[in-house]
Design an enzyme around this catalytic site. Sequence first.
Site, short mmCIF file in Angstrom:
data_model
loop_
_atom_site.label_atom_id
_atom_site.label_comp_id
_atom_site.label_asym_id
_atom_site.label_seq_id
_atom_site.Cartn_x
_atom_site.Cartn_y
_atom_site.Cartn_z
N ASP A 1 -62.55 68.27 -134.24
CA ASP A 1 -61.33 68.90 -133.73
C ASP A 1 -61.76 69.95 -132.71
OD1 ASP A 1 -59.96 67.44 -135.67
OD2 ASP A 1 -60.00 69.08 -137.12
N ASP B 1 -51.91 61.87 -142.74
CA ASP B 1 -52.33 63.20 -143.18
C ASP B 1 -51.63 63.48 -144.51
OD1 ASP B 1 -53.84 63.63 -140.92
OD2 ASP B 1 -52.24 64.64 -139.83
#
Length: 251
Positions: free
Chosen positions: A130, A11
């Site tokens: 998500d 990330d």
Amino acid sequence: MLAKRIIPCLDIKNGRTVKGVNFVDLRDAGDPVELAEIYSAEGADELVFLDISATEERRKTLVNMVRSVAEKINIPFTVGGGISSVEDVEILLNNGADKVSINSSAVKNPQLINDLAQKFGSQCVVVAIDAKQIDGQWIVHLVGGKVPTELNLFDWAVEVARRGAGEILFTSMDNDGTKNGFANEALAKLSELVNIPIIASGGAGNIQHFVDSFKKGKADAALAASVFHFKEIEIKALKQELKNNNIEVRL
């Protein structure tokens, strides 16, 4: 039987690798190019590189970093963050990415999945989803988990597969960063519903969690970040243990 894949996830925020818990409380985890090189050498099957603030800040993924990472590694490499058009994908693939991951843009414009699959092939298109449980329902969230939608995880996964996605990267926001294990029930249901690979994400804390994601969750690949970044799990040891559990992996 196809080998199960182990995928470190990087990330990226402001040019650094970061890791949080439940999508917040980010801390620095190192230089993404250096980490990518290490993981490639250690036996990772693929890497995922997510510019986590790209969508939120409406800027494009860091193309220069993509190029730098691609020069250093010899394993497939997925890039996501702020991708909203065929042109965006073309630039990333031309700079060394093997696949792209789309999330918010796919929900806002589902036709984008069809367009990308048609132009570049399904194998290039990963749709990231998500989701977290609200009143017993798995609800899809956007913009790094900040914005709830009205979409149900399983309905959306079926549509994504129908539109031509090559893989689904499912992150359980409830499990993310907790190190309590993957959302195996949801993973198993996804695997039953669609005939494309499911990548498990969110919750890896020990080697047993990876074993469970494949055996109970029926995942095709397992993705993790902090356990790799902070050297809590070594990829070689993980793969050996998976092999010991009769899970097919590439050693």
